[in-house]
Design an enzyme around this catalytic site. Structure first.
Site, PDB file in Angstrom:
ATOM      1  N   LYS A   1       0.855  -1.184   0.000  1.00  0.00           N
ATOM      2  CA  LYS A   1       0.000   0.000   0.000  1.00  0.00           C
ATOM      3  C   LYS A   1       0.885   1.225   0.000  1.00  0.00           C
ATOM      4  CE  LYS A   1      -3.937   2.054   0.330  1.00  0.00           C
ATOM      5  NZ  LYS A   1      -3.470   2.784  -0.875  1.00  0.00           N
TER       6      LYS A   1
ATOM      7  N   GLN B   1       7.270   3.839   3.786  1.00  0.00           N
ATOM      8  CA  GLN B   1       5.849   3.481   3.807  1.00  0.00           C
ATOM      9  C   GLN B   1       5.607   2.207   4.619  1.00  0.00           C
ATOM     10  OE1 GLN B   1       3.731   5.522   1.517  1.00  0.00           O
ATOM     11  NE2 GLN B   1       2.146   4.791   2.897  1.00  0.00           N
TER      12      GLN B   1
ATOM     13  N   LYS C   1       5.606   3.277   8.205  1.00  0.00           N
ATOM     14  CA  LYS C   1       4.453   4.142   8.459  1.00  0.00           C
ATOM     15  C   LYS C   1       3.165   3.316   8.556  1.00  0.00           C
ATOM     16  CE  LYS C   1       4.342   7.430   5.636  1.00  0.00           C
ATOM     17  NZ  LYS C   1       4.204   8.484   4.640  1.00  0.00           N
TER      18      LYS C   1
ATOM     19  N   LYS D   1       5.345   1.646  -3.083  1.00  0.00           N
ATOM     20  CA  LYS D   1       5.270   3.006  -3.619  1.00  0.00           C
ATOM     21  C   LYS D   1       5.528   2.928  -5.116  1.00  0.00           C
ATOM     22  CE  LYS D   1       4.737   7.336  -2.262  1.00  0.00           C
ATOM     23  NZ  LYS D   1       3.952   7.929  -1.159  1.00  0.00           N
TER      24      LYS D   1
ATOM     25  N   ASP E   1      -0.010  10.734  -4.609  1.00  0.00           N
ATOM     26  CA  ASP E   1       1.138  11.361  -3.927  1.00  0.00           C
ATOM     27  C   ASP E   1       1.368  12.656  -4.708  1.00  0.00           C
ATOM     28  OD1 ASP E   1       3.375  10.852  -1.830  1.00  0.00           O
ATOM     29  OD2 ASP E   1       4.529  11.442  -3.575  1.00  0.00           O
TER      30      ASP E   1
ATOM     31  N   THR F   1      -4.223  13.402   5.406  1.00  0.00           N
ATOM     32  CA  THR F   1      -2.798  13.503   5.752  1.00  0.00           C
ATOM     33  C   THR F   1      -2.539  14.801   6.525  1.00  0.00           C
ATOM     34  OG1 THR F   1      -2.296  12.263   3.758  1.00  0.00           O
ATOM     35  CG2 THR F   1      -0.459  13.357   4.829  1.00  0.00           C
TER      36      THR F   1
ATOM     37  N   ASN G   1      -1.902  19.111  -1.496  1.00  0.00           N
ATOM     38  CA  ASN G   1      -2.919  18.412  -0.716  1.00  0.00           C
ATOM     39  C   ASN G   1      -2.598  18.387   0.776  1.00  0.00           C
ATOM     40  OD1 ASN G   1      -3.540  15.348   0.408  1.00  0.00           O
ATOM     41  ND2 ASN G   1      -5.276  16.355  -0.556  1.00  0.00           N
TER      42      ASN G   1
ATOM     43  N   SER H   1      -6.829   5.706   3.882  1.00  0.00           N
ATOM     44  CA  SER H   1      -6.901   4.825   2.711  1.00  0.00           C
ATOM     45  C   SER H   1      -7.311   3.418   3.142  1.00  0.00           C
ATOM     46  CB  SER H   1      -5.546   4.750   2.010  1.00  0.00           C
ATOM     47  OG  SER H   1      -5.378   5.846   1.149  1.00  0.00           O
TER      48      SER H   1
HETATM   49  P1  NDP Z   1       1.042  17.876  -4.010  1.00  0.00           P
HETATM   50  O1  NDP Z   1       1.536  17.573  -5.356  1.00  0.00           O
HETATM   51  O2  NDP Z   1      -0.409  18.037  -3.783  1.00  0.00           O
HETATM   52  O3  NDP Z   1       1.762  19.189  -3.425  1.00  0.00           O
HETATM   53  C1  NDP Z   1       3.143  19.285  -3.313  1.00  0.00           C
HETATM   54  C2  NDP Z   1       3.476  20.718  -2.895  1.00  0.00           C
HETATM   55  O4  NDP Z   1       4.871  20.785  -2.624  1.00  0.00           O
HETATM   56  C3  NDP Z   1       3.186  21.750  -3.971  1.00  0.00           C
HETATM   57  O5  NDP Z   1       2.851  22.959  -3.362  1.00  0.00           O
HETATM   58  C4  NDP Z   1       4.527  21.838  -4.699  1.00  0.00           C
HETATM   59  O6  NDP Z   1       4.718  23.078  -5.361  1.00  0.00           O
HETATM   60  C5  NDP Z   1       5.492  21.693  -3.558  1.00  0.00           C
HETATM   61  N1  NDP Z   1       6.755  21.086  -4.041  1.00  0.00           N
HETATM   62  C6  NDP Z   1       6.928  19.889  -4.641  1.00  0.00           C
HETATM   63  N2  NDP Z   1       8.211  19.677  -4.959  1.00  0.00           N
HETATM   64  C7  NDP Z   1       8.863  20.779  -4.543  1.00  0.00           C
HETATM   65  C8  NDP Z   1      10.217  21.170  -4.564  1.00  0.00           C
HETATM   66  N3  NDP Z   1      11.173  20.383  -5.114  1.00  0.00           N
HETATM   67  N4  NDP Z   1      10.527  22.378  -4.022  1.00  0.00           N
HETATM   68  C9  NDP Z   1       9.560  23.165  -3.467  1.00  0.00           C
HETATM   69  N5  NDP Z   1       8.264  22.848  -3.416  1.00  0.00           N
HETATM   70  C10 NDP Z   1       7.926  21.673  -3.943  1.00  0.00           C
HETATM   71  O7  NDP Z   1       1.639  16.702  -3.066  1.00  0.00           O
HETATM   72  P2  NDP Z   1       1.149  16.228  -1.650  1.00  0.00           P
HETATM   73  O8  NDP Z   1       0.682  17.403  -0.854  1.00  0.00           O
HETATM   74  O9  NDP Z   1       0.251  15.072  -1.823  1.00  0.00           O
HETATM   75  O10 NDP Z   1       2.501  15.636  -1.011  1.00  0.00           O
HETATM   76  C11 NDP Z   1       3.444  16.458  -0.316  1.00  0.00           C
HETATM   77  C12 NDP Z   1       4.352  15.579   0.519  1.00  0.00           C
HETATM   78  O11 NDP Z   1       3.583  14.797   1.439  1.00  0.00           O
HETATM   79  C13 NDP Z   1       5.193  14.567  -0.267  1.00  0.00           C
HETATM   80  O12 NDP Z   1       6.414  14.357   0.422  1.00  0.00           O
HETATM   81  C14 NDP Z   1       4.353  13.296  -0.158  1.00  0.00           C
HETATM   82  O13 NDP Z   1       5.134  12.128  -0.346  1.00  0.00           O
HETATM   83  C15 NDP Z   1       3.877  13.420   1.271  1.00  0.00           C
HETATM   84  N6  NDP Z   1       2.685  12.637   1.601  1.00  0.00           N
HETATM   85  C16 NDP Z   1       1.519  12.802   0.910  1.00  0.00           C
HETATM   86  C17 NDP Z   1       0.398  12.079   1.280  1.00  0.00           C
HETATM   87  C18 NDP Z   1      -0.925  12.331   0.650  1.00  0.00           C
HETATM   88  O14 NDP Z   1      -1.910  11.764   1.154  1.00  0.00           O
HETATM   89  N7  NDP Z   1      -1.045  13.151  -0.372  1.00  0.00           N
HETATM   90  C19 NDP Z   1       0.473  11.053   2.325  1.00  0.00           C
HETATM   91  C20 NDP Z   1       1.714  11.031   3.059  1.00  0.00           C
HETATM   92  C21 NDP Z   1       2.791  11.766   2.665  1.00  0.00           C
HETATM   93  P3  NDP Z   1       4.554  23.163  -6.968  1.00  0.00           P
HETATM   94  O15 NDP Z   1       3.074  23.065  -7.210  1.00  0.00           O
HETATM   95  O16 NDP Z   1       5.144  24.468  -7.313  1.00  0.00           O
HETATM   96  O17 NDP Z   1       5.314  21.987  -7.519  1.00  0.00           O
END
Ligand code: NDP
Length: 446
Positions: free
Chosen positions: A91, A112, A115, A127, A167, A211, A242, A378
């Site tokens: 997962k 993961q 977690k 993943k 993700d 999350t 997100n 999930s």
């Molecule tokens: P999204 O794609 O929804 O958002 C990612 C955000 O981070 C955007 O604002 C993006 O900006 C910014 N970002 C991404 N890469 C970079 C970078 N290299 N430098 C600066 N800003 C960056 O992703 P999520 O919110 O889903 O995920 C964010 C984190 O949380 C990740 O590490 C993910 O693995 C982790 N996570 C997510 C879960 C989920 O349920 N969604 C669950 C558990 C962990 P821009 O739009 O400009 O790229």
């Protein structure tokens, strides 16, 4: 420091996985916690449980061809790392980002596994993703890409085998296109094969929020357990995707004041507190950049580039991506009076940042504990799909809050049991490892 009993294991990981620094970093951080466990449980060493946990059960790499609107053919690479199925089907989410390579997916799959164990729900770790860049692509292009990816990936999935979710770069829209193609190819309406689905067709209420909400719940638990509170604290949350959006929403509901967030172009500073309605409108509805937020919000400013961690705060919640908070950022946060950090993203703090926080006595919630609310919900989605049921928002949010409380208790109590009171990194790593290891021992040499 890695205990000398485990040095050889780590050297072997480096040798077998060259050129994958994020994976090395994730393994190292866990091994640093496990010396005390192998001393107490020699059976884990005899069975080579740690060596087995560091080796994915299966790694799948495949070609993803697709056609752009202008007719040009593109080739991307797809990955699925099925890391560990001791506690349940693999997962973990799919990430679409140009930086994705096998090492990214392996580090995320490794994290993961631990977690998912912390949630105490029946889910193993995996993943996946692709080096596809969805930025600037039309809806049709992203749909064609999702269909092509699933045309290969479907043969490895199943509600009792491997269950992906979203993700970075993969949200409800992409999960819809992936599910549509899975359903078409297999001729099965197998809802439980993907999570993060739209709520009109099998998705759990609260999954979208889970999350970020979960990270806020964990943060509140951690502050309370250490004799303080979130109330009136100035907070900074990086990212605006997100996880960040819903961390901001719940932190605000719990009494914190979030004054800054970011995207890869820059930082928004809003001293009156981020307007969550406006942020959702800009990022979720219009899919625009944060400059639009600053233009629409009186008193808010946007700074291109720069570090969000220069904004003074008491609580920092990194929710963007791995290694986004450096040692220099950590020193800046400490000198500005930061008392707590909760990782909403996966491994957002560098090892140096972690050392700075630890030596300054900053409360630190590692991602594998603090952001486990997403995968936990999930698993609740899988439960609802399996029983053809549908729970209310309130019921699901209550379950999420209970699960986060349970994760906090497991980390807190395990740290105490192993003489490392208040060390949530050790607590999380040991509690999670023990759950996975015990199941692996029970299953024999497989
Ligand atoms: P999204 O794609 O929804 O958002 C990612 C955000 O981070 C955007 O604002 C993006 O900006 C910014 N970002 C991404 N890469 C970079 C970078 N290299 N430098 C600066 N800003 C960056 O992703 P999520 O919110 O889903 O995920 C964010 C984190 O949380 C990740 O590490 C993910 O693995 C982790 N996570 C997510 C879960 C989920 O349920 N969604 C669950 C558990 C962990 P821009 O739009 O400009 O790229």
């Amino acid at each position: 420091m890695i205990d000398e009993k485990l040095e050889e294991v780590y050297a072997d990981v480096l040798r077998r996985n060259p050129g994958e620094p994020e994976f090395h970093q994730a393994v190292r951080e866990v091994l640093e916690s496990l010396g005390v466990v192998v001393s107490k449980h020699p059976e884990f060493a005899r069975q080579k449980i740690i060596q087995r946990i560091c080796e994915p059960e299966r790694q799948i790499i495949f070609r993803v061809p697709w056609q752009a609107d202008d007719g040009e053919v593109h080739i991307n690479r797809g990955f699925r790392v099925e890391f560990n199925s001791a506690l349940g089907p693999y997962k973990g989410g799919l990430r679409f980002h140009p930086s994705v390579y096998l090492g990214t997916v392996k580090f995320l799959g490794f994290e993961q596994t631990f977690k998912n164990a912390l949630t105490n729900l029946p889910i193993g770790g995996g993943k996946g993703g692709s080096d596809f860049d969805p930025k600037g692509r039309s809806d049709d292009e992203v749909m064609r890409f999702c269909q092509s990816l699933m045309t290969e990936l479907y043969r490895h999935l199943g509600e009792y085998t491997d269950v992906p979710a979203g993700d970075i770069g993969v949200g409800t829209r992409e999960i819809g296109w992936l599910f549509g193609q899975y359903k078409r190819i297999t001729n099965r309406y197998e809802s439980g094969v993907l999570t993060g689905k739209g709520t009109d067709w099998g998705g759990a209420l609260v999954r979208k929020e889970a999350t970020g909400y979960g990270a806020a719940f964990f943060l509140e638990e951690m502050l309370t357990a250490n004799g303080t509170a979130l109330d009136d604290r100035t907070c900074v949350v990086s990212g605006s995707g997100n996880v960040a959006i819903y961390a901001i929403e719940k932190i605000t509901q719990l009494g914190g004041r979030v004054v800054a967030c970011s995207d890869s172009d820059g930082v928004v500073f809003d001293p009156a507190g981020i307007d969550i309605g406006l942020l959702k409108q800009v990022k979720e509805v219009e899919r625009q950049r944060l400059t639009e937020y600053a233009e629409a919000r009186p008193g808010a400013t946007h700074q291109a580039g720069g570090s969000i961690w220069d904004v003074p705060c008491q609580v920092a919640v990194p929710c963007a991506t791995q290694n986004e908070l450096s040692g220099r950022d950590a020193r800046m946060l400490v000198s500005n009076g930061c008392i707590a950090v909760a990782e909403g993203a996966n491994m957002p703090c560098t090892p140096e940042a972690l050392r700075v926080f630890t030596s300054a006595g900053v409360l630190f919630a590692p991602g594998k504990a603090a952001n486990a609310g997403g995968v936990a919900t999930s698993a609740l989605e899988m439960q609802q799909n399996a029983s053809r049921d549908r729970w209310t928002f309130e019921h699901t949010e209550t379950r999420l809050a209970q699960i986060m409380k349970g994760i906090h208790a497991a980390c807190f109590e395990t740290a105490e049991e192993y003489g490392a009171q208040g060390d949530y990194v050790k607590g999380a790593n040991i509690a999670a490892f023990q759950r996975v290891a015990q199941a692996m021992v029970a299953f024999g040499l497989v």
